[in-house]
Design an enzyme around this catalytic site. Sequence first.
Site, short mmCIF file in Angstrom:
data_model
loop_
_atom_site.label_atom_id
_atom_site.label_comp_id
_atom_site.label_asym_id
_atom_site.label_seq_id
_atom_site.Cartn_x
_atom_site.Cartn_y
_atom_site.Cartn_z
N CYS A 1 76.86 47.65 135.04
CA CYS A 1 78.19 47.64 135.68
C CYS A 1 79.03 48.82 135.20
O CYS A 1 79.74 49.47 135.98
CB CYS A 1 78.92 46.34 135.39
SG CYS A 1 78.02 44.84 135.87
N CYS B 1 58.75 46.83 119.75
CA CYS B 1 57.51 47.52 119.41
C CYS B 1 57.41 47.73 117.89
O CYS B 1 56.34 47.58 117.30
CB CYS B 1 57.44 48.88 120.12
SG CYS B 1 57.58 48.79 121.92
#
Length: 488
Positions: A52, A400
Amino acid sequence: MHLPWFIICLVLTVWSAEGSDVLELGDSDFDRSAAVHETLLVEFFAPWCGHCQRLAPEYEAAATKLKGTLSLAKVDCTVNSETCERFGVNGYPTLKIFRNGEEAGSYDGPRTADGIVSYMKKQAGPSSVALHSEADLDSFVDNYEASVVGFFSGEDSAQLAEFLKVSSALRDSYRFAHSTDVGTGLKYGVDGECVLLFRPPRLNSKFEDNVVKYAESVSISSLRTFIRDNVFGLCPHLTTENKDSLRGSDLLTAYYNVDYLRNLKGTNYWRNRIMKVATQFQDRGLSFAVADRQEFQDELEEEFGVGSFEGGDIPLVTIRTTAGHKYSMQEEFSRDGKSLERFLEDYFAKRLKRYVKSEPVPDSNDGPVKVVVADTFDEIVNDPEKDVLVEFYAPWCGHCKNLEPKYKELGEKLSGDPNIVIAKMDATANDVPPNYDVQGFPTIYFVPSGQKDQPRRYEGGREVSDFITYLKKEATNLLILDESRDEL
């Protein structure tokens, strides 16, 4: 005199809201305010939403450009939950189109200011503009976009009724107009009811018709197909707004300084040379386009490793296929087009080497987790004799980093198994093969031996025990675990 900081903030906030061309609606006034607008685009948002925040300046700019044509509004769903729930908002930003206060449908157009303006102009007013004279026709088709114009015998024409249904259904994508006097199109050869597709004047060329005639009976399916097959022509202008449509087929693109507003002659100088060559290959399943290099520079650098200063003003030519294969013309584009001809002849003869973005092959790769780069993907992951578990990761990805020690431990436990490989590849620095859908990180696939064309996405847990359980079930051969490590 020094004003307190909170008063300054309050003044700035009021000034910002008043200075905006985007209407702010809420639970108390949404229905009343929306009802007075024939066409209204509404953004349902949350202030904390990153998407947004990125959309906000584009949305504001679009509202300013559309001022006097139609309005744009926004609803803060964190304080107007009743309205947002009523319209089924469950993600941010959600954009919807309203007509006279009633929801007309979702906004599925571009998220840039120019894209929003172009898309919403098609939503304003009737889906097809009534033309009453030849001057009206000339004015309508003199546009940056293609125009679809129907010519009919009168207001009671059955074909006009069908045409209006088509224009209503396709108004999001194309510009429509109609005339109830076939004589309006006399200079374009109109001698009866028909539909003409006018390509944008800036793209007019001696290598193709600028106006294409549709003379069949009008129906949504047949006219949609006609427009889709003809609207772009032989060599359209690829932009960030239409790239998804054009890249639905194998596409050759020439990137250079494309500027139809300030340099029409220079832009078409190169385009005409491309079109001359394209006419020789247009029936062989490859589409053609020109694009502004600056507009696509980030993509060129990311996808083809091309710096911003390489090649100067000469067109840079690439081919991108729907299968994900990429090719780049190495020879400099010659003004006679011969270099482009040779490039295309080599492409169709399958003599070109595919461009693959790859990190250098590691000097050493003896660790428990094998490092894969694009240039070694076939050698390691597609080894027909081995099962491979491969992680696609990003160096900056927190998930990760959390997985790394567990994934390394998994590799160590299976380091003595000659039938299985635990591997990883930096998906930000290497091209991912097209049959692997990597949208987020980490994404993990299991690639069994003998079935390299059928990689399976791993959806299980991220603990070492989860991986072992999965591999015991899916592996082609019995797992050989390192007994020197703790039993799971």
